[in-house]
Every structure is written in C-alpha cells, then in structure tokens.
Design an enzyme around this catalytic site. Structure first.
Site, mmCIF file in Angstrom:
data_model
loop_
_atom_site.group_PDB
_atom_site.id
_atom_site.type_symbol
_atom_site.label_atom_id
_atom_site.label_comp_id
_atom_site.label_asym_id
_atom_site.label_seq_id
_atom_site.Cartn_x
_atom_site.Cartn_y
_atom_site.Cartn_z
ATOM 1 N N ARG A 176 27.320 -9.300 3.847
ATOM 2 C CA ARG A 176 26.545 -10.406 3.310
ATOM 3 C C ARG A 176 26.221 -10.130 1.848
ATOM 4 N NH1 ARG A 176 21.287 -8.320 4.050
ATOM 5 N NH2 ARG A 176 20.286 -10.284 3.660
ATOM 6 N N ARG A 180 18.315 -15.223 -2.618
ATOM 7 C CA ARG A 180 16.970 -15.656 -2.238
ATOM 8 C C ARG A 180 16.661 -16.963 -2.937
ATOM 9 N NH1 ARG A 180 13.983 -9.988 -3.516
ATOM 10 N NH2 ARG A 180 15.084 -8.750 -1.957
ATOM 11 N N ARG A 254 32.962 8.445 -2.369
ATOM 12 C CA ARG A 254 32.855 8.080 -3.776
ATOM 13 C C ARG A 254 31.812 8.980 -4.417
ATOM 14 N NH1 ARG A 254 30.838 3.267 -5.256
ATOM 15 N NH2 ARG A 254 29.991 2.827 -3.200
ATOM 16 N N ARG A 285 25.642 0.969 -14.443
ATOM 17 C CA ARG A 285 24.235 0.674 -14.737
ATOM 18 C C ARG A 285 23.647 1.711 -15.673
ATOM 19 N NH1 ARG A 285 21.004 1.863 -9.097
ATOM 20 N NH2 ARG A 285 21.705 3.994 -8.818
ATOM 21 N N GLU A 308 25.599 5.382 -15.601
ATOM 22 C CA GLU A 308 26.213 5.771 -14.328
ATOM 23 C C GLU A 308 27.627 5.216 -14.228
ATOM 24 O OE1 GLU A 308 22.864 5.878 -11.087
ATOM 25 O OE2 GLU A 308 24.592 4.792 -10.303
ATOM 26 N N TYR A 359 25.887 7.149 5.029
ATOM 27 C CA TYR A 359 24.888 6.980 3.987
ATOM 28 C C TYR A 359 23.515 6.880 4.647
ATOM 29 C CZ TYR A 359 21.908 5.594 0.301
ATOM 30 O OH TYR A 359 20.849 5.591 -0.575
ATOM 31 N N ASP A 361 19.356 6.603 3.677
ATOM 32 C CA ASP A 361 18.241 6.614 2.746
ATOM 33 C C ASP A 361 17.325 7.777 3.123
ATOM 34 O OD1 ASP A 361 18.488 4.642 0.777
ATOM 35 O OD2 ASP A 361 17.940 3.049 2.195
#
Ligand code: FDA
Length: 388
Positions: A176, A180, A254, A285, A308, A359, A361
């Site tokens: 997705r 918003r 990566r 970024r 980055e 991954y 968090d």
C-alpha cells in the site's frame, strides 16, 4: 568462558534485553560478546566531537510503540522527550509535508481540495490501472495513488532505493502507499513516541549496567566459539546465514552509505529529515541531527548533516534491510530448519533482526526478546525445561 550461565552474541536491543532480564530476574551470570568496538548494535549514537550534536551512527532511530509493556520496560532505563517524527519530501525544488496528505495534494496540484474532492481526484487518477492487474512496482504504484503522485514522489525514490527501474521491480514490494485525506503529517501512528532524553547510548549502557552482566567488545563469536563449553545456553543475534557458514547460500540485504558533513550554519534545512525524491539527486535523504533534540542547548554556529545513499550490500557491508527475494525466502526456510535443530542439539537460540532475517523496529526487537525470555529462557533456568 566457563563462568557464565548464558552467552549472548550481539549487544543490540535484542541481546541487551535478554541480558538484562536474565541478570536481574534470574540472578544468572551473562556474557555478551560484541564484535564492534561499542555496545548497542545499530541504535548506537555518539556526540559528534566538534559540535556536541548527537548523531545516530547507523541511520536515524526514532522510537515509537503501541505496546504498553515495551514502553513501560524502556522507561525503566530512560526518560523520553516529546519528539514527534515528521518528514518532508523535496521534489523539483518544492518541499512537501510527507507522507502524502492533503497539504501535499493541495500544494502539488496548486489548488485547495476538500478531503472528499481530493479523495475523488486520486481515485480517478488511480483508476488508470486496476491494482490486481499490476505487473510490476510501477503499475502497482500508479494503481494505488495515480500517475502524477507516483511519478513525483514514488518513482525516483524507489529507483534509488533499489538501484533498479520500478518497471523491473516486483509489484509485491509495495502493498500500500498511504495517502491521508487530512493535514495530519505525523509519521507514526503509535500511542507512545519520543527520543531518549540523554541519548541512545546512555539508555543501552544502563540496560547492561548490572553486576551479573559482562560485555566484551571487539570479540567476534566465531573466533572464540571453540573456547565456550559445549551446550552453554547461547542467544545468537548475528546474521543467520553466517552462523551456518552460508551453507544454504548468502541471504541478500540492502545497505546504506552515510556521508557526514559539518556545515557552518545554525540550521541547514529546518527539519530532521528531508527526502530527496527526484531520481537525478543521488542520495535518498538528508538528516540534520540537531532537529531531533530541539530541547537541547546545542551551539548554533555549526550543524551536522548526513546524506544517505542506498544500495545492495556486498560481502563486508553492514546488512540493513532484508531484500527478501523468493530465493531468499527459500533459503530462509532451510536456515530456520537448521536453527531449530541447533536449538535442540546445542542450546543456541536465534533472535533479533539479523538472527531471524527480518526488519524489526526497536520496539519489536525488545518485544520479541521479552517473549523469548518469558517463553524459553526463564522456563529453562527455573523449571529445567528444554530451550527448544
Ligand atoms: P542489532 O543489529 O542492533 O545488533 C546486533 C549486534 O550483533 C550488532 O552490534 C553486531 O555487531 C553484533 N554481531 C553480529 N555478529 C556478531 C558476531 N559474530 N560476534 C559478535 N557480535 C556480533 N528502529 C526503530 O524503531 N526506529 C527507527 O527509526 C529505526 N531506524 C533504523 C534505521 C536503519 C538504517 C536500520 C538498519 C534500522 C533502524 N531501526 C529502527 C531498527 C533498529 O536498528 C533495530 O530494531 C535494532 O537494531 C534491532 O536490534 P538487534 O539487537 O536485533 O540487532
């Protein structure tokens, strides 16, 4: 190596959570082996010496969670600031509030849409392709947000992230693309959010600060493994493939390259993170670390920025994000089977982002370590149950 009840390989959040629980709850002796010169894994941060500004060494780390147990646990070791993450995106010399939201849509299309008008506009543009017919990432992106937003905000950024044209990328990479239809541009929707008041390293050091815990840095587990008594309970948080000598082939990752610069200005970009979505800008970024802590009295004559760059990891690079190709997933199933046998035969548990090729968090790494402690490690030490 015979004096310890548990050996932990890796001093990231996963390893330190296990170490802390075993040392304080079970009063057992824990040895943490860390191959880097510092503890803390990828959440490690340090003050840049010239400016005193706290820099997250392995990329920006924003803490957020909706898990009340994890939040309560973390608050034992650090207080958190009221920081709320917001990201901006630079496209063709304009800066937009990100993720895609009503402010971005209004600015991009040059007029003020109500929420329902904006929704209708994007639905019409996305109608060009049916999501279920999308044959690659580009078609999927267009089917989700329409061609104009896709081309401005998704195409170039994705191409840089993957070093691959999005028409050549699998549609399944994105499920997705959130848009918003409000002006809310908070990046995370979690109940709890903030940054550790005195930095990540102070937090991580407090977790390890217990007489039952010894952390040895600059020690690679594989160099000392044969000195550890056979059967010593071990929690391994290094790369899963490396543990088995890459027997099933290397899992692909990566990585990121960070280019740090100290700039003679009080404020370089006015925000902690600005994404550069245009394909002709080589970096993805720029982070400006002073903005993560507006409450600190940092000196104002200089600032620290980090550009980055994203690319596929080669052997020897830091593995950051699992690539997760079908081939990787097939290898992972074989490694999981080897890991299951290793737990049963040699008392080695596998955890953390590298040890599970996932991954995670920070709050997920801490949460899964708390579960491993509850379900596997505490019953092993208190009831003599098998680790497996
Ligand atoms: P972690 O990688 O931290 O620790 C593993 C440790 O094991 C490392 O220190 C490594 O050196 C050591 N090791 C490996 N092999 C070894 C061996 N053979 N011998 C000895 N030691 C060995 N999360 C979040 O919540 N918000 C965010 O904003 C971000 N941002 C972010 C940016 C980037 C670029 C990345 C890659 C990741 C994030 N994260 C994040 C995720 C966060 O970094 C992650 O949740 C934690 O690092 C997970 O902790 P672990 O302990 O699992 O691994």
């Amino acid at each position: 190596y015979a004096d310890y009840d548990l050996v932990i390989v890796g001093s990231g959040f996963f390893g330190l959570t296990i170490a802390e629980r075993v040392a304080s709850e079970l009063d057992k002796r824990v040895l943490v082996l860390e191959r880097r010169s510092h503890l803390g894994g990828n959440a490690y941060s340090e003050r840049e010496p010239e400016t005193g500004i706290e820099v997250h060494r392995y990329g920006a780390h924003l803490f957020h969670t909706s898990n009340a147990r994890v939040w309560e646990y973390c608050n034992r070791f650090t207080a958190f600031t009221g920081y709320q993450h917001r990201v901006f995106a630079k496209v063709a010399d304009q800066v937009y509030a990100f993720p895609m939201n009503l402010a971005l849509i209004n600015q991009f299309f040059g007029r003020s849409y109500s929420p329902s008008e904006a929704r209708a506009l994007i639905a019409e543009q996305a109608g060009e392709i049916d999501t279920k017919d999308a044959k690659n990432l580009e078609e999927k992106g267009i089917s989700l947000v329409g061609r104009p937003l896709y081309e401005a905000f998704v195409k170039g950024y994705t191409a840089k992230q993957w070093q691959t044209d999005p028409t050549q990328l699998d549609a399944s990479i994105i499920s997705r693309l959130p848009v918003r239809y409000t002006f809310d541009n908070r990046y995370f929707n979690d109940t709890f959010e903030g940054l550790p008041v005195d930095g990540y390293t102070a937090w991580l050091e407090r977790m390890a600060d217990h007489p039952n815990i010894e952390v040895r840095t600059e020690v690679d587990y594989f160099d000392v493994r044969d000195q550890i008594p056979t059967g010593t309970p071990t929690v391994y948080t290094g790369p899963l493939d490396a543990y088995f000598g890459n027997s099933e082939g290397a899992l692909s990752w990566r990585t990121l390259d960070f280019e740090q610069e100290i700039v003679d200005t009080p404020d370089f970009q006015g925000a902690p993170v600005i994404n550069y979505n245009d394909e002709d800008v080589p970096f993805t970024r720029i982070l400006e670390f002073r903005h993560f802590h507006p409450e600190r009295a940092y000196s104002t004559d200089k600032t620290v920025i980090v550009r980055e760059f994203s690319r596929f990891a080669e052997p020897g690079d830091e593995p950051y994000y699992p690539v997760n190709t079908p081939d990787d997933r097939a290898k992972l199933l074989r490694y999981r089977e080897l890991a299951r046998k290793e737990t049963a035969n040699a008392n080695v548990l596998f955890g953390g982002r590298l040890g599970t090729y996932q991954y995670l968090d920070m709050h997920m790494a801490i949460g899964s370590a708390l579960s491993m402690f509850d379900n596997r490690i505490a019953p092993y030490f208190t009831d003599g149950r098998a680790l497996a």
